[in-house]
Design a protein around this motif. Sequence first.
Motif, short mmCIF file in Angstrom:
data_model
loop_
_atom_site.label_atom_id
_atom_site.label_comp_id
_atom_site.label_asym_id
_atom_site.label_seq_id
_atom_site.Cartn_x
_atom_site.Cartn_y
_atom_site.Cartn_z
N LEU A 1 4.30 7.36 -1.33
CA LEU A 1 4.34 7.23 0.12
C LEU A 1 5.42 8.14 0.70
N PRO A 2 5.21 8.69 1.87
CA PRO A 2 6.23 9.52 2.50
C PRO A 2 7.51 8.71 2.73
N ARG A 3 8.64 9.38 2.62
CA ARG A 3 9.93 8.72 2.81
C ARG A 3 10.00 8.03 4.17
N ALA A 4 9.44 8.62 5.18
CA ALA A 4 9.50 8.01 6.51
C ALA A 4 8.78 6.66 6.51
N GLU A 5 7.64 6.56 5.81
CA GLU A 5 6.91 5.30 5.76
C GLU A 5 7.66 4.26 4.93
N LEU A 6 8.24 4.69 3.81
CA LEU A 6 9.04 3.77 3.01
C LEU A 6 10.22 3.24 3.81
N ASP A 7 10.92 4.13 4.51
CA ASP A 7 12.09 3.71 5.28
C ASP A 7 11.70 2.77 6.42
N ALA A 8 10.53 2.99 7.01
CA ALA A 8 10.12 2.18 8.15
C ALA A 8 9.65 0.80 7.73
N HIS A 9 8.97 0.69 6.60
CA HIS A 9 8.32 -0.57 6.24
C HIS A 9 8.78 -1.18 4.92
N TYR A 10 9.29 -0.37 3.99
CA TYR A 10 9.60 -0.87 2.64
C TYR A 10 10.98 -0.45 2.17
N LYS A 11 11.92 -0.37 3.07
CA LYS A 11 13.23 0.16 2.70
C LYS A 11 13.93 -0.73 1.68
N VAL A 12 13.83 -2.04 1.85
CA VAL A 12 14.42 -2.97 0.87
C VAL A 12 13.57 -3.02 -0.39
N GLN A 13 12.27 -3.17 -0.23
CA GLN A 13 11.39 -3.32 -1.39
C GLN A 13 11.47 -2.13 -2.34
N SER A 14 11.81 -0.95 -1.82
CA SER A 14 11.85 0.25 -2.65
C SER A 14 13.24 0.54 -3.20
N ARG A 15 14.24 -0.28 -2.89
CA ARG A 15 15.59 -0.04 -3.40
C ARG A 15 15.66 -0.07 -4.93
N THR A 16 14.83 -0.89 -5.52
CA THR A 16 14.93 -1.13 -6.96
C THR A 16 14.45 0.05 -7.78
N GLY A 17 13.68 0.95 -7.19
CA GLY A 17 13.02 1.98 -7.96
C GLY A 17 11.69 1.51 -8.51
N TYR A 18 11.39 0.22 -8.32
CA TYR A 18 10.09 -0.32 -8.70
C TYR A 18 9.03 0.43 -7.92
N THR A 19 7.96 0.81 -8.56
CA THR A 19 7.04 1.77 -7.97
C THR A 19 6.23 1.16 -6.83
N ILE A 20 6.57 1.53 -5.61
CA ILE A 20 5.79 1.15 -4.45
C ILE A 20 5.04 2.39 -3.99
N THR A 21 3.77 2.42 -4.27
CA THR A 21 2.92 3.55 -3.93
C THR A 21 1.85 3.08 -2.96
N GLU A 22 0.98 4.00 -2.56
CA GLU A 22 -0.09 3.59 -1.66
C GLU A 22 -1.07 2.65 -2.35
N SER A 23 -1.04 2.61 -3.68
CA SER A 23 -1.93 1.71 -4.42
C SER A 23 -1.31 0.36 -4.74
N THR A 24 -0.01 0.21 -4.47
CA THR A 24 0.66 -1.07 -4.75
C THR A 24 1.37 -1.67 -3.54
N ALA A 25 1.59 -0.88 -2.50
CA ALA A 25 2.40 -1.33 -1.37
C ALA A 25 1.84 -2.58 -0.71
N HIS A 26 0.52 -2.76 -0.73
CA HIS A 26 -0.09 -3.91 -0.05
C HIS A 26 0.27 -5.24 -0.71
N LEU A 27 0.83 -5.20 -1.92
CA LEU A 27 1.23 -6.43 -2.59
C LEU A 27 2.69 -6.81 -2.30
N PHE A 28 3.44 -5.92 -1.68
CA PHE A 28 4.82 -6.18 -1.33
C PHE A 28 4.93 -6.43 0.17
#
Length: 589
Positions: free
Chosen positions: A71-98
Amino acid sequence: MAYLNTRARGSTGFDAIVVGSGISGGWAAKELTEKGLRTLVLERGRMLRHPEDYTTALKPPWEERYPRGRLPRAELDAHYKVQSRTGYTITESTAHLFVRDDQHPYNETQPYTWVRGYQVGGRSLMWARQSYRHSDLDFEGNAREGVGVDWPIRYADLAPWYDYVERFAGVSGQKEGLATLPDGIFQPPMDMNCVEKAFKAATESRYPERRVTIGRVANLTAPTDEQLALGRGKCQNRNLCMRGCPFGAYFSSNSATLVAAERTGNLTIRPNSIVASLIYDEKAGRATGVRVVDAITREELEFHAEVIFLCASSNATAAIMLNSTSRRFPNGMGNDSDQLGRNLMDQHSRVGASADVPGYLDTYYSGRRPNGLYIPRFRNLGDRATARTDYLRGFGYQGGAARLGWERSLPGEGFAAARKAEGPSGFGAERKAALSQPGAWSMRLNGYGEILPHPDNRVTLNRDVLDPYGLPTLTFDARLRENDRAMRKDMQVAAAEMLEAAGFKNIQTFDNPYAPGMAIHEMGAARMGRDPKTSVLNAHNQVHACRNVYVTDGAAMTSASAVNPSLTYMALTARAVAHAVEARRRGEL
């Protein structure tokens, strides 16, 4: 199907209510329904059905919008900034579960990473599936060292329940005969690759106290008749587990426990149901039900039952209990000890070492194994040889070796991203040909260590800042302490020692930015204990002062151990349900 009980306050439409549908909630639902109790499972998130709602499980990479699904950094920062802190893979194929952080805010006095999945199945759909038993070294640690409070149980109390849940869930692994990492009921282990086998031989030769084994993982390698009957199959070695497994090969609520519960005819699942608080009957001295906000309509509802299991995850369970105030419990349900919301624990992560591996260029491996190596704890085992003077407890490692793939030519990507590896040069056909062949080998060891309970590591309700549903938000105030910092230093040193002993090159240690929550092993907010004055729950996971309420998620943990905790949640839940059903039969609830 009628969900809402509109009869008198003291009556009940269900025998049991389970709050949450993740690993603990799924087990509670299975055990309660199989024992004949009409059970309502309340899940704050959406309905997600196995396997039809795994919408990205079979999606080919060329259909993703972004390269490698990033996912683009802008989208991660806007919607998944905390969820992506861990380095756990949040991609367009997994983001809907977080969860989207902008839709589910919380407050941080000190940084705390709260990773969540709001859907039926919860985080059982995204967990790493590493499944290890606690040992008596773990259960006795607090009492032995004067830390926190003593666990009210020992390994012998939980051992048969570990057997029970392992048989049903399906855990593949290798027996090692270690008292500090008890063996279990295993399906055939996954295989190590050639570099990992060489690493194992070198490490165990140089450091006899350090054992290298394959991870014990809840992925089926030889499904039993019971598992096949549930529609589960053998692991396909795709390593796309976080998208949801349409084969049912890894254990989740959706593929296993909720399926078994549904087949009893005793299960009702109500999604989009946010539990706000427990209902307490002052005269009866017991909880009679829960208050719920419907996430879609915002309607406020009440559901009633004789026994209630809180399995919403450690922090969410603490929020429900803290918000359950009454004359009897002015500071939250069961909070006579003032320990509710305290003693937050996680485990160390994002620390270890990596290395290049020379040679082995004539060998490869088959598939994408959804598992790695495991090195169990080898510090402070109760003898002089393993004792440390700079910190208490210990740590283990997860990791493994692999050959770099086509992404190795892209800066900052690939298995050895910690090193700035240079990829093939050239253009066109030359470059394509080079990238079609595997790259060099590398290996990485990621440490997971025990963080001690501390009463000032806590979560509280903020009634001045409400969430979108009108409920108080949570405020986290937890940090690492001296013992934790000393352990993280040793976790780097010990990892580098083993990589060096194996003859690997360009060894680099790492200690990436870490704050509690980043291992996604939240624990301790309503701990078990022997004394109601210093704990929230008793040896059977009952609230000391309200015996028909059980807490069996991470909130119940009295110490963290160095091993992944989910298998212990399962065993505690199955054990607590057996106790609850028998206590109910005797009229004690």
